[in-house]
Design a protein around this motif. Structure first.
Motif, PDB file in Angstrom:
ATOM      1  N   SER A 166       1.085   9.666  19.513  1.00 36.96           N
ATOM      2  CA  SER A 166      -0.136   9.968  18.759  1.00 36.96           C
ATOM      3  C   SER A 166       0.154  10.886  17.576  1.00 36.96           C
ATOM      4  CB  SER A 166      -1.180  10.613  19.679  1.00 36.96           C
ATOM      5  OG  SER A 166      -1.558   9.728  20.707  1.00 36.96           O
ATOM      6  N   ILE A 167       1.030  11.857  17.790  1.00 40.49           N
ATOM      7  CA  ILE A 167       1.428  12.744  16.690  1.00 40.49           C
ATOM      8  C   ILE A 167       2.128  11.951  15.587  1.00 40.49           C
ATOM      9  CG2 ILE A 167       2.941  14.671  16.068  1.00 40.49           C
ATOM     10  CD1 ILE A 167       2.412  15.812  18.880  1.00 40.49           C
ATOM     11  N   ALA A 168       2.912  10.961  16.010  1.00 46.36           N
ATOM     12  CA  ALA A 168       3.648  10.142  15.036  1.00 46.36           C
ATOM     13  C   ALA A 168       2.729   9.236  14.220  1.00 46.36           C
ATOM     14  CB  ALA A 168       4.690   9.291  15.763  1.00 46.36           C
ATOM     15  N   TYR A 169       1.538   8.933  14.760  1.00 49.50           N
ATOM     16  CA  TYR A 169       0.643   7.961  14.117  1.00 49.50           C
ATOM     17  C   TYR A 169       0.246   8.363  12.694  1.00 49.50           C
ATOM     18  CZ  TYR A 169      -3.223   4.564  13.815  1.00 49.50           C
ATOM     19  OH  TYR A 169      -4.060   3.553  13.434  1.00 49.50           O
ATOM     20  N   PRO A 170      -0.343   9.537  12.466  1.00 60.13           N
ATOM     21  CA  PRO A 170      -0.697   9.893  11.090  1.00 60.13           C
ATOM     22  C   PRO A 170       0.522  10.115  10.204  1.00 60.13           C
ATOM     23  CG  PRO A 170      -1.131  11.732  12.567  1.00 60.13           C
ATOM     24  CD  PRO A 170      -0.810  10.556  13.434  1.00 60.13           C
ATOM     25  N   ILE A 171       1.624  10.586  10.795  1.00 61.19           N
ATOM     26  CA  ILE A 171       2.841  10.803  10.005  1.00 61.19           C
ATOM     27  C   ILE A 171       3.378   9.462   9.502  1.00 61.19           C
ATOM     28  CG2 ILE A 171       5.227  11.644  10.071  1.00 61.19           C
ATOM     29  CD1 ILE A 171       4.301  13.660  12.216  1.00 61.19           C
ATOM     30  N   ALA A 172       3.448   8.486  10.417  1.00 65.51           N
ATOM     31  CA  ALA A 172       3.927   7.154  10.032  1.00 65.51           C
ATOM     32  C   ALA A 172       2.976   6.489   9.045  1.00 65.51           C
ATOM     33  CB  ALA A 172       4.087   6.279  11.278  1.00 65.51           C
ATOM     34  N   THR A 173       1.682   6.706   9.232  1.00 69.56           N
ATOM     35  CA  THR A 173       0.699   6.139   8.311  1.00 69.56           C
ATOM     36  C   THR A 173       0.888   6.695   6.907  1.00 69.56           C
ATOM     37  OG1 THR A 173      -0.939   5.811  10.057  1.00 69.56           O
ATOM     38  CG2 THR A 173      -1.770   5.924   7.806  1.00 69.56           C
ATOM     39  N   PHE A 174       1.074   8.007   6.811  1.00 70.67           N
ATOM     40  CA  PHE A 174       1.303   8.615   5.499  1.00 70.67           C
ATOM     41  C   PHE A 174       2.583   8.084   4.860  1.00 70.67           C
ATOM     42  CE2 PHE A 174       3.410  11.818   2.885  1.00 70.67           C
ATOM     43  CZ  PHE A 174       2.449  11.998   1.892  1.00 70.67           C
ATOM     44  N   CYS A 175       3.648   8.026   5.622  1.00 69.49           N
ATOM     45  CA  CYS A 175       4.929   7.565   5.070  1.00 69.49           C
ATOM     46  C   CYS A 175       4.837   6.130   4.564  1.00 69.49           C
ATOM     47  CB  CYS A 175       6.025   7.684   6.124  1.00 69.49           C
ATOM     48  SG  CYS A 175       6.485   9.391   6.520  1.00 69.49           S
ATOM     49  N   MET A 176       4.195   5.257   5.343  1.00 72.32           N
ATOM     50  CA  MET A 176       4.074   3.862   4.937  1.00 72.32           C
ATOM     51  C   MET A 176       3.154   3.687   3.728  1.00 72.32           C
ATOM     52  SD  MET A 176       5.903   1.607   6.594  1.00 72.32           S
ATOM     53  CE  MET A 176       7.245   2.768   6.384  1.00 72.32           C
ATOM     54  N   THR A 177       1.997   4.331   3.776  1.00 68.26           N
ATOM     55  CA  THR A 177       1.030   4.134   2.698  1.00 68.26           C
ATOM     56  C   THR A 177       1.436   4.848   1.407  1.00 68.26           C
ATOM     57  OG1 THR A 177      -0.321   5.979   3.524  1.00 68.26           O
ATOM     58  CG2 THR A 177      -0.922   3.754   4.245  1.00 68.26           C
ATOM     59  N   PHE A 178       2.055   6.018   1.532  1.00 71.58           N
ATOM     60  CA  PHE A 178       2.419   6.773   0.328  1.00 71.58           C
ATOM     61  C   PHE A 178       3.749   6.290  -0.262  1.00 71.58           C
ATOM     62  CE2 PHE A 178       4.419  10.400  -1.855  1.00 71.58           C
ATOM     63  CZ  PHE A 178       3.462  10.622  -2.834  1.00 71.58           C
ATOM     64  N   PHE A 179       4.804   6.341   0.548  1.00 70.73           N
ATOM     65  CA  PHE A 179       6.123   6.008   0.011  1.00 70.73           C
ATOM     66  C   PHE A 179       6.321   4.503  -0.185  1.00 70.73           C
ATOM     67  CE2 PHE A 179       6.824  10.137   2.160  1.00 70.73           C
ATOM     68  CZ  PHE A 179       7.252  10.869   1.062  1.00 70.73           C
ATOM     69  N   ALA A 180       5.970   3.712   0.840  1.00 64.76           N
ATOM     70  CA  ALA A 180       6.219   2.268   0.755  1.00 64.76           C
ATOM     71  C   ALA A 180       5.189   1.548  -0.102  1.00 64.76           C
ATOM     72  CB  ALA A 180       6.246   1.667   2.163  1.00 64.76           C
ATOM     73  N   ASP A 181       3.911   1.872   0.077  1.00 65.83           N
ATOM     74  CA  ASP A 181       2.857   1.122  -0.603  1.00 65.83           C
ATOM     75  C   ASP A 181       2.456   1.721  -1.953  1.00 65.83           C
ATOM     76  OD1 ASP A 181       2.832  -0.571   1.567  1.00 65.83           O
ATOM     77  OD2 ASP A 181       1.214   0.479   2.585  1.00 65.83           O
ATOM     78  N   TYR A 182       2.183   3.014  -1.979  1.00 66.84           N
ATOM     79  CA  TYR A 182       1.714   3.655  -3.213  1.00 66.84           C
ATOM     80  C   TYR A 182       2.836   3.820  -4.238  1.00 66.84           C
ATOM     81  CZ  TYR A 182      -0.191   7.253  -6.319  1.00 66.84           C
ATOM     82  OH  TYR A 182      -0.601   7.959  -7.425  1.00 66.84           O
ATOM     83  N   GLN A 183       3.985   4.346  -3.796  1.00 70.16           N
ATOM     84  CA  GLN A 183       5.063   4.595  -4.747  1.00 70.16           C
ATOM     85  C   GLN A 183       5.919   3.366  -5.031  1.00 70.16           C
ATOM     86  OE1 GLN A 183       7.282   8.146  -3.514  1.00 70.16           O
ATOM     87  NE2 GLN A 183       5.956   9.369  -4.833  1.00 70.16           N
ATOM     88  N   MET A 184       6.244   2.603  -3.990  1.00 64.47           N
ATOM     89  CA  MET A 184       7.130   1.449  -4.176  1.00 64.47           C
ATOM     90  C   MET A 184       6.368   0.153  -4.401  1.00 64.47           C
ATOM     91  SD  MET A 184       9.931   2.377  -1.200  1.00 64.47           S
ATOM     92  CE  MET A 184      10.907   0.904  -1.549  1.00 64.47           C
ATOM     93  N   GLY A 185       5.057   0.158  -4.109  1.00 60.11           N
ATOM     94  CA  GLY A 185       4.240  -1.028  -4.340  1.00 60.11           C
ATOM     95  C   GLY A 185       4.602  -2.219  -3.480  1.00 60.11           C
TER      96      GLY A 185
END
Length: 239
Positions: A166-185
């Protein structure tokens, strides 16, 4: 554009629908179907898969896990489809449909924890949250599942796995949405920073609910009295 006017009805319906679906407590239904009575009167008293496994058996636990996951899928997918239809009809980015999925998943989890049909005493919401994660973003789900399995291999404590996952859930969400989706598109649909913040906040709220429901488990983990799952067969009794 007035988003409130467009989404208030879908948001209300998917929230109520998610809660009502979540309130179907399959751990209670299957424990009774297998002739063991109300699971809340056995073992840890929790209406969840782990207690069903310990108190009723593997078959009942497997069915509980499956149907608890499916009820969340039944809430989340239609919610996302409805929100996506509203987005397409009004020229709104498709990623907004994810808000509907998060909303339905959250209220399905709340229904599971506080079921309307069973005097508001249910489980801890781990399976429903996992199902939501799987439907909303399979990448995040796989990360959390990996964390869960590693912790389980090391500890054999489902409660600890659930807390850390559960702790990993928001961390993984941020990493995927920010680094993979927002920055790398990596997603075809453009994702803005507002979605990154909203998705991270929603998953953090879900995580906080799960951790709060595990307060007693945390105390037992710290005191070294938390039960572990064992796959060893019990030795036959001597006659």
């Amino acid at each position: 554009m007035n988003y409130l006017a467009l989404f208030w009805l879908p948001a209300l319906v998917v929230s109520v629908g998610g809660y009502l679906l979540g309130s179907i407590s399959f751990s209670i239904l299957f424990s009774k179907a297998f002739g063991k009575g109300d699971i809340r009167t056995m073992g840890s008293g929790n209406a969840g898969t782990t207690n069903v496994l310990r108190s009723v058996g593997k078959k009942a636990a497997a069915l509980t896990f499956l149907f608890d996951a499916l009820k969340c899928v039944a809430a989340v997918i239609p919610a996302r489809i409805w929100f996506a239809a509203v987005c397409q009809a009004n020229g709104i980015p498709d990623i907004t449909a994810q808000y509907g999925a998060y909303l339905a998943g959250f209220f399905c989890m709340i229904g599971h924890i506080y079921p309307l049909y069973f005097k508001f005493k249910g489980g801890k919401g781990v399976v429903t949250l996992a199902a939501t994660a799987a439907v909303v973003d399979w990448r995040v789900f796989l990360i959390c599942l990996g964390v869960f399995l590693v912790v389980f291999a090391a500890s054999r404590m489902v409660s600890l796995c659930s807390i850390v996952g559960s702790i990993a859930y928001p961390i993984a969400t941020f990493c995927m949405t920010f680094f993979a989706d927002y920055q790398m598109g990596l997603r075809e649909t453009g994702i803005g920073i507002s979605y990154v913040i909203a998705a991270t906040a929603m998953t953090a709220i879900c995580s906080a609910v799960i951790i709060a429901k595990h307060r007693a488990n945390i105390q037992r983990i710290l005191s070294g009295t938390e039960k572990k799952i064992s796959f060893r067969k019990k030795p036959d009794s001597q006659t």
